[in-house]
Design a protein around this motif. Structure first.
Motif, PDB file in Angstrom:
ATOM      1  N   UNK A  95      31.323  45.218  50.817  1.00  0.00           N
ATOM      2  CA  UNK A  95      32.017  46.169  50.091  1.00  0.00           C
ATOM      3  C   UNK A  95      33.653  45.907  50.162  1.00  0.00           C
ATOM      4  N   UNK A  96      34.207  45.362  51.477  1.00  0.00           N
ATOM      5  CA  UNK A  96      35.392  45.122  51.500  1.00  0.00           C
ATOM      6  C   UNK A  96      35.770  43.937  50.386  1.00  0.00           C
ATOM      7  N   UNK A  97      34.892  42.923  50.261  1.00  0.00           N
ATOM      8  CA  UNK A  97      35.196  41.658  49.149  1.00  0.00           C
ATOM      9  C   UNK A  97      35.197  42.402  47.951  1.00  0.00           C
ATOM     10  N   UNK A  98      34.474  43.341  47.571  1.00  0.00           N
ATOM     11  CA  UNK A  98      34.583  43.890  46.144  1.00  0.00           C
ATOM     12  C   UNK A  98      35.703  44.638  46.041  1.00  0.00           C
ATOM     13  N   UNK A  99      36.102  45.365  46.952  1.00  0.00           N
ATOM     14  CA  UNK A  99      37.578  46.219  46.866  1.00  0.00           C
ATOM     15  C   UNK A  99      38.645  44.974  46.643  1.00  0.00           C
ATOM     16  N   UNK A 100      38.402  43.934  47.370  1.00  0.00           N
ATOM     17  CA  UNK A 100      39.559  43.190  47.272  1.00  0.00           C
ATOM     18  C   UNK A 100      39.812  42.469  45.938  1.00  0.00           C
ATOM     19  N   UNK A 101      38.243  42.053  45.461  1.00  0.00           N
ATOM     20  CA  UNK A 101      38.485  41.293  44.103  1.00  0.00           C
ATOM     21  C   UNK A 101      38.977  42.313  43.256  1.00  0.00           C
ATOM     22  N   UNK A 102      38.505  43.398  43.031  1.00  0.00           N
ATOM     23  CA  UNK A 102      39.122  44.555  42.089  1.00  0.00           C
ATOM     24  C   UNK A 102      40.543  44.729  42.234  1.00  0.00           C
ATOM     25  N   UNK A 103      41.242  44.814  43.691  1.00  0.00           N
ATOM     26  CA  UNK A 103      42.433  44.953  43.718  1.00  0.00           C
ATOM     27  C   UNK A 103      43.272  43.831  43.046  1.00  0.00           C
ATOM     28  N   UNK A 104      42.787  42.401  43.150  1.00  0.00           N
ATOM     29  CA  UNK A 104      43.362  41.185  42.742  1.00  0.00           C
ATOM     30  C   UNK A 104      43.153  41.361  41.097  1.00  0.00           C
ATOM     31  N   UNK A 105      42.134  41.639  40.616  1.00  0.00           N
ATOM     32  CA  UNK A 105      41.856  41.883  39.101  1.00  0.00           C
ATOM     33  C   UNK A 105      43.145  42.930  38.759  1.00  0.00           C
ATOM     34  N   UNK A 106      43.461  44.088  39.371  1.00  0.00           N
ATOM     35  CA  UNK A 106      44.366  44.946  38.857  1.00  0.00           C
ATOM     36  C   UNK A 106      45.737  44.282  39.118  1.00  0.00           C
ATOM     37  N   UNK A 108      46.543  41.190  38.975  1.00  0.00           N
ATOM     38  CA  UNK A 108      46.648  40.308  37.858  1.00  0.00           C
ATOM     39  C   UNK A 108      46.998  40.949  36.619  1.00  0.00           C
ATOM     40  N   UNK A 109      46.406  41.913  36.183  1.00  0.00           N
ATOM     41  CA  UNK A 109      46.435  42.675  34.899  1.00  0.00           C
ATOM     42  C   UNK A 109      47.952  43.213  34.996  1.00  0.00           C
ATOM     43  N   UNK A 113      49.235  37.992  35.012  1.00  0.00           N
ATOM     44  CA  UNK A 113      49.107  36.593  35.612  1.00  0.00           C
ATOM     45  C   UNK A 113      47.860  35.901  34.751  1.00  0.00           C
ATOM     46  N   UNK A 114      47.857  34.650  34.780  1.00  0.00           N
ATOM     47  CA  UNK A 114      46.933  33.729  34.157  1.00  0.00           C
ATOM     48  C   UNK A 114      46.445  32.645  35.386  1.00  0.00           C
ATOM     49  N   UNK A 115      45.391  32.108  35.270  1.00  0.00           N
ATOM     50  CA  UNK A 115      44.613  31.282  36.158  1.00  0.00           C
ATOM     51  C   UNK A 115      44.294  29.961  35.434  1.00  0.00           C
ATOM     52  N   UNK A 116      43.866  29.015  36.221  1.00  0.00           N
ATOM     53  CA  UNK A 116      43.187  27.539  35.853  1.00  0.00           C
ATOM     54  C   UNK A 116      42.127  27.633  34.906  1.00  0.00           C
ATOM     55  N   UNK A 117      41.137  28.915  34.895  1.00  0.00           N
ATOM     56  CA  UNK A 117      40.117  28.945  34.417  1.00  0.00           C
ATOM     57  C   UNK A 117      38.890  28.046  35.170  1.00  0.00           C
ATOM     58  N   UNK A 118      39.396  27.340  35.903  1.00  0.00           N
ATOM     59  CA  UNK A 118      38.420  26.459  36.683  1.00  0.00           C
ATOM     60  C   UNK A 118      37.318  27.139  37.679  1.00  0.00           C
ATOM     61  N   UNK A 119      36.107  26.805  37.282  1.00  0.00           N
ATOM     62  CA  UNK A 119      34.676  27.508  37.928  1.00  0.00           C
ATOM     63  C   UNK A 119      34.885  26.990  39.387  1.00  0.00           C
ATOM     64  N   UNK A 120      35.007  28.012  40.287  1.00  0.00           N
ATOM     65  CA  UNK A 120      34.852  27.552  41.786  1.00  0.00           C
ATOM     66  C   UNK A 120      33.233  27.910  42.238  1.00  0.00           C
ATOM     67  N   UNK A 121      32.563  26.763  42.512  1.00  0.00           N
ATOM     68  CA  UNK A 121      31.025  27.133  42.607  1.00  0.00           C
ATOM     69  C   UNK A 121      30.951  27.373  44.339  1.00  0.00           C
ATOM     70  N   UNK A 122      29.733  27.891  44.497  1.00  0.00           N
ATOM     71  CA  UNK A 122      29.622  28.423  45.843  1.00  0.00           C
ATOM     72  C   UNK A 122      28.942  27.193  46.366  1.00  0.00           C
ATOM     73  N   UNK A 123      29.762  26.896  47.685  1.00  0.00           N
ATOM     74  CA  UNK A 123      29.368  25.696  48.020  1.00  0.00           C
ATOM     75  C   UNK A 123      28.092  25.886  49.234  1.00  0.00           C
ATOM     76  N   UNK A 124      27.675  27.202  49.477  1.00  0.00           N
ATOM     77  CA  UNK A 124      26.762  27.406  50.635  1.00  0.00           C
ATOM     78  C   UNK A 124      27.570  27.186  51.887  1.00  0.00           C
ATOM     79  N   UNK A 125      26.529  27.652  52.844  1.00  0.00           N
ATOM     80  CA  UNK A 125      26.847  27.647  54.196  1.00  0.00           C
ATOM     81  C   UNK A 125      26.019  26.947  55.253  1.00  0.00           C
ATOM     82  N   UNK A 126      26.590  26.268  56.388  1.00  0.00           N
ATOM     83  CA  UNK A 126      25.654  25.830  57.372  1.00  0.00           C
ATOM     84  C   UNK A 126      26.308  26.125  58.676  1.00  0.00           C
ATOM     85  N   UNK A 127      25.393  26.163  59.668  1.00  0.00           N
ATOM     86  CA  UNK A 127      25.586  26.253  61.086  1.00  0.00           C
ATOM     87  C   UNK A 127      25.830  24.830  61.795  1.00  0.00           C
ATOM     88  N   UNK A 128      27.361  24.669  62.146  1.00  0.00           N
ATOM     89  CA  UNK A 128      27.744  23.755  62.675  1.00  0.00           C
ATOM     90  C   UNK A 128      28.572  23.972  64.121  1.00  0.00           C
TER      91      UNK A 128
END
Length: 145
Positions: A95-106, A108-109, A113-128
């Motif tokens: 819920x916090x991440x969704x609120x933060x993403x929405x705040x970022x979008x607002x 930027x509008x 703002x513009x961005x590079x439009x490069x796709x950021x892929x999910x790298x996955x996570x592991x336990x180290x």
């Protein structure tokens, strides 16, 4: 009054040219708009997300998840964060991440703002070493969202 000779002005001319080149280079190398510091509301939400993630302790990779953070002007997340489901069900975190993403979008509008439009892929996570971390590039992964 004696007129300065060319050889006397040469060091001054070189210094002026060097200063101009440094100024021009620093203007070209300035940070793009998407790397600007987060707006105060975003900073607060990011701090809450970090606090909710905590140490991201884990016993196994199955407990490690990824969370999309932020929003690029062209769409998609800015980055990913590793978290652990060992002591966290993820509801508040998502819920916090969704609120933060929405705040970022607002923001930027509002700032056009513009961005590079490069796709950021999910790298996955592991336990180290007992902590969830993002996998190194090239190891793949899947979204936990």
């Amino acid at each position: 009054m004696q007129t300065p000779t060319y050889s006397a002005l040469l060091p001054l001319l070189r210094a002026a040219c060097a200063s101009f080149l440094l100024l021009a280079a620093s203007a070209c190398g300035s940070a793009p708009a998407q790397d600007a510091p987060p707006a105060p509301g975003n900073a607060s939400l990011l701090a809450q997300i970090q606090a909710e993630v905590g140490a991201a302790v884990c016993d196994s990779t199955q407990q490690c998840q990824t969370l999309a953070i932020g929003a690029k002007a062209c769409g998609g997340p800015e980055r990913y964060l590793a978290w652990s489901s060992k002591d966290n069900d993820g509801k508040k975190l998502k819920a916090l991440a969704q609120a933060q993403a929405e705040a970022s979008r607002k923001q930027q509008q509002a700032d056009s703002m513009m961005s590079t439009c490069a796709i950021v892929t999910d790298p996955g996570a592991t336990c180290e070493a007992g902590r969830c971390v993002l996998q190194k590039s090239g190891l793949g992964g899947s979204s936990a969202m």
